[in-house]
Design a protein around this motif. Structure first.
Motif, PDB file in Angstrom:
ATOM      1  N   PRO A 107       0.844  -1.202   0.000  1.00 27.18           N
ATOM      2  CA  PRO A 107       0.000   0.000   0.000  1.00 27.18           C
ATOM      3  C   PRO A 107       0.877   1.249   0.000  1.00 27.18           C
ATOM      4  O   PRO A 107       1.937   1.281   0.592  1.00 27.18           O
ATOM      5  N   GLU A 108       0.426   2.235  -0.718  1.00 29.71           N
ATOM      6  CA  GLU A 108       1.202   3.471  -0.782  1.00 29.71           C
ATOM      7  C   GLU A 108       0.925   4.319   0.448  1.00 29.71           C
ATOM      8  O   GLU A 108      -0.219   4.551   0.809  1.00 29.71           O
ATOM      9  N   GLY A 109       1.987   4.726   1.010  1.00 31.59           N
ATOM     10  CA  GLY A 109       1.884   5.610   2.163  1.00 31.59           C
ATOM     11  C   GLY A 109       2.242   7.033   1.758  1.00 31.59           C
ATOM     12  O   GLY A 109       2.401   7.324   0.582  1.00 31.59           O
ATOM     13  N   ARG A 111       4.355  10.059   0.783  1.00 38.04           N
ATOM     14  CA  ARG A 111       5.646  10.153   0.126  1.00 38.04           C
ATOM     15  C   ARG A 111       6.562  11.082   0.908  1.00 38.04           C
ATOM     16  O   ARG A 111       6.131  12.071   1.486  1.00 38.04           O
ATOM     17  N   ASP A 115      11.517  12.104  -2.505  1.00 37.49           N
ATOM     18  CA  ASP A 115      11.057  11.249  -3.606  1.00 37.49           C
ATOM     19  C   ASP A 115      11.278  11.968  -4.929  1.00 37.49           C
ATOM     20  O   ASP A 115      10.893  13.120  -5.090  1.00 37.49           O
ATOM     21  N   ASP A 117       9.949  11.673  -7.722  1.00 38.47           N
ATOM     22  CA  ASP A 117       8.749  11.878  -8.537  1.00 38.47           C
ATOM     23  C   ASP A 117       8.006  13.158  -8.189  1.00 38.47           C
ATOM     24  O   ASP A 117       7.059  13.523  -8.883  1.00 38.47           O
TER      25      ASP A 117
END
Length: 119
Positions: A107-109, A111, A115, A117
């Motif tokens: 699961p994405e937490g 950022r 990062d 991106d």
């Protein structure tokens, strides 16, 4: 067994004569209308060929009543009962393919600020 009758032998000549009469008539009408002999000859030739073709096709379609049933149209023949239907081939049964479990993505937490991106 007797040969063809005189009428049967003269049938093609009758068709050619009828086509010729129609060609002369058409050529005469074209000559009277245009007064050009070349054009009248072309019209007469085309009319002769077209009339000969149409008369020959009508003669083939009419046929003669004395022909046997085997000489008739193919679609009108009755050759007996239809063949039984053919069953589709049976394919050998194979066990269902096993599927490997697919790993789920984490699961994405939130950022982080570092990062790449986020630019």
């Amino acid at each position: 067994m007797t040969g063809p009758t005189r009428r049967e032998r003269l049938k093609p000549l009758e068709l050619v004569a009828m086509a010729g009469v129609l060609a002369v008539f058409t050529g005469g009408i074209a000559l009277a209308a245009t007064r050009e002999l070349d054009l009248a000859a072309v019209f007469a030739g085309v009319a002769f060929i077209a009339a000969l073709l149409v008369l020959a096709m009508l003669a083939l379609a009419a046929g003669d009543g004395a022909a046997s049933t085997l000489d008739g149209p193919v679609l009108d023949r009755y050759d007996g009962p239809p063949a039984p239907p053919v069953a589709p081939p049976i394919e050998p049964s194979t066990p269902p393919a096993t599927q490997e479990p697919v790993a789920e993505a984490p699961p994405e937490g939130p950022r982080s600020a570092q990062d790449p991106d986020d630019r």
